[in-house]
Design a protein around this motif. Sequence first.
Motif, mmCIF file in Angstrom:
data_model
loop_
_atom_site.group_PDB
_atom_site.id
_atom_site.type_symbol
_atom_site.label_atom_id
_atom_site.label_comp_id
_atom_site.label_asym_id
_atom_site.label_seq_id
_atom_site.Cartn_x
_atom_site.Cartn_y
_atom_site.Cartn_z
ATOM 1 N N VAL A 15 -9.851 -0.415 -4.073
ATOM 2 C CA VAL A 15 -8.834 0.073 -2.965
ATOM 3 C C VAL A 15 -7.676 -0.925 -3.118
ATOM 4 C CG1 VAL A 15 -8.089 0.141 -0.656
ATOM 5 C CG2 VAL A 15 -10.459 0.742 -1.380
ATOM 6 N N PHE A 20 -2.136 0.094 0.708
ATOM 7 C CA PHE A 20 -2.549 0.476 1.923
ATOM 8 C C PHE A 20 -1.975 -0.444 3.144
ATOM 9 C CE2 PHE A 20 -5.364 -0.208 5.515
ATOM 10 C CZ PHE A 20 -6.010 0.919 5.668
ATOM 11 N N CYS A 23 1.432 1.531 3.595
ATOM 12 C CA CYS A 23 1.279 2.617 4.481
ATOM 13 C C CYS A 23 1.127 2.495 5.769
ATOM 14 C CB CYS A 23 -0.149 3.431 3.960
ATOM 15 S SG CYS A 23 0.055 4.093 2.094
ATOM 16 N N LEU A 39 -7.357 -1.553 8.589
ATOM 17 C CA LEU A 39 -8.352 -1.826 7.396
ATOM 18 C C LEU A 39 -9.695 -1.662 7.861
ATOM 19 C CD1 LEU A 39 -8.608 -2.631 4.320
ATOM 20 C CD2 LEU A 39 -8.299 -4.680 4.903
ATOM 21 N N TYR A 96 -3.341 7.488 6.451
ATOM 22 C CA TYR A 96 -4.610 7.657 5.558
ATOM 23 C C TYR A 96 -4.202 8.771 4.614
ATOM 24 C CZ TYR A 96 -6.628 4.779 9.084
ATOM 25 O OH TYR A 96 -6.663 3.656 9.823
ATOM 26 N N PHE A 99 -1.864 7.238 2.033
ATOM 27 C CA PHE A 99 -2.634 6.520 1.197
ATOM 28 C C PHE A 99 -3.512 7.062 -0.009
ATOM 29 C CE2 PHE A 99 -6.797 3.735 0.619
ATOM 30 C CZ PHE A 99 -6.124 2.881 -0.287
ATOM 31 N N SER A 329 -10.197 10.182 0.434
ATOM 32 C CA SER A 329 -10.031 8.780 -0.195
ATOM 33 C C SER A 329 -10.920 8.393 -0.887
ATOM 34 C CB SER A 329 -9.358 8.117 1.088
ATOM 35 O OG SER A 329 -8.277 8.240 1.368
#
Length: 387
Positions: A15, A20, A23, A39, A96, A99, A329
């Motif tokens: 990841v 992340f 975003c 997270l 999300y 991402f 994802s």
Amino acid sequence: MFAGKLIFKQVMDFVPLPTFRRCVSRYQGDFRVRTFSCLDQFLCMAFAQITHRESLRDIEICLRSQNKKLYHMGIRGTVSKSTLAEANEKRDWRIYAEFAQSLIATARELYKEDSFLEELNETVYALDATTIDLCLSMFPWALFRKNKAAVKLHTLLDLKGNIPTFIHISDGKLHDVNTLDLLRLEAGAYYVMDRGYLDFERLYAFNQIPAFFVTRAKTNMKFQRRYSHPVDKETGLRCDQTIVLTGFYTGKHYPDTLRRVKFRDPKTGKILVFLTNNFTLPALTIAQLYRSRWQVELFFKWIKQHLRIKRFYGTSENAVKTQVWIAVSVYVIVAIMKKRLNFEESLYTILQILSVSAFEKIDLYQLVTERDCKPVNTDTRNQLKLF
């Protein structure tokens, strides 16, 4: 003996955390959040996808039973059903979604050298939608029919690596053909679709890019043949024609010529009629392109069986979209991991192995390939000889 990271942590190392965090910052996901960050939410939901958890309570029990390992998994906040439910309910699902799109861009770059059809160097996409049935009393925002609720996943699949490049989540009432208005067409690419996307006014926009489409014709389509090209009927081809539409509205909406290819499937004996705006590819390649559309059907079947998108942990629209995008994802993360570690095993095999090994401390490559990894230090000059 491998005494390093947990398997789940080794997977999540793929990841890109800076992406992340960008975003999250863009949509202020961690605004006034003290203990359970975005997270933490992503890792808990990713754990649920990988290990096939059935509910929020299931997630809470499993993670709390391994409470001493949560820090090593990357989870810093306290995991509870109410906290996770509130996060899914209130935190913007676009975090999300964006991402996932960045992961998709990375995966497409890794898989761009994969071969699809030898005679094609251009990108080939398959477009389709799948419906997930829901309970109307629990999901009233997803009205589908009078007594039924549903959501639709409209997906554009890059057939090099079977990577979803576009996903739109809607209620069940949105017709498939309306998805064409949401696509950003790529010049020179091929788009393979079924008859549900046959709208000549929208298909004419492909000529302006230009991009190419392959779809099936309806039986009541009115047309006039301009020219017939020779075909080898031993291959299953029946005709290869250049046509113009003669219907009042169809001719007005699509004034250019079209190519009509009739093909008889040698296995089933079924006659299929294809329409395309490409006049250079061999007619048999057009039939093979449409056959490749089945990959998107297999993709839907695969994610419904191996990811948690048929049963949802929350009932709000935000919670449903959050769960779907995190599932996408996870799918793409595993695809990236497969490519970077050169795994020959299928995504199905990898996910099944990960589902029962999330808390194990073993090298990921050794776990998946069942091969012993060589130790880093192979100098044995100081070792005593036992025999």
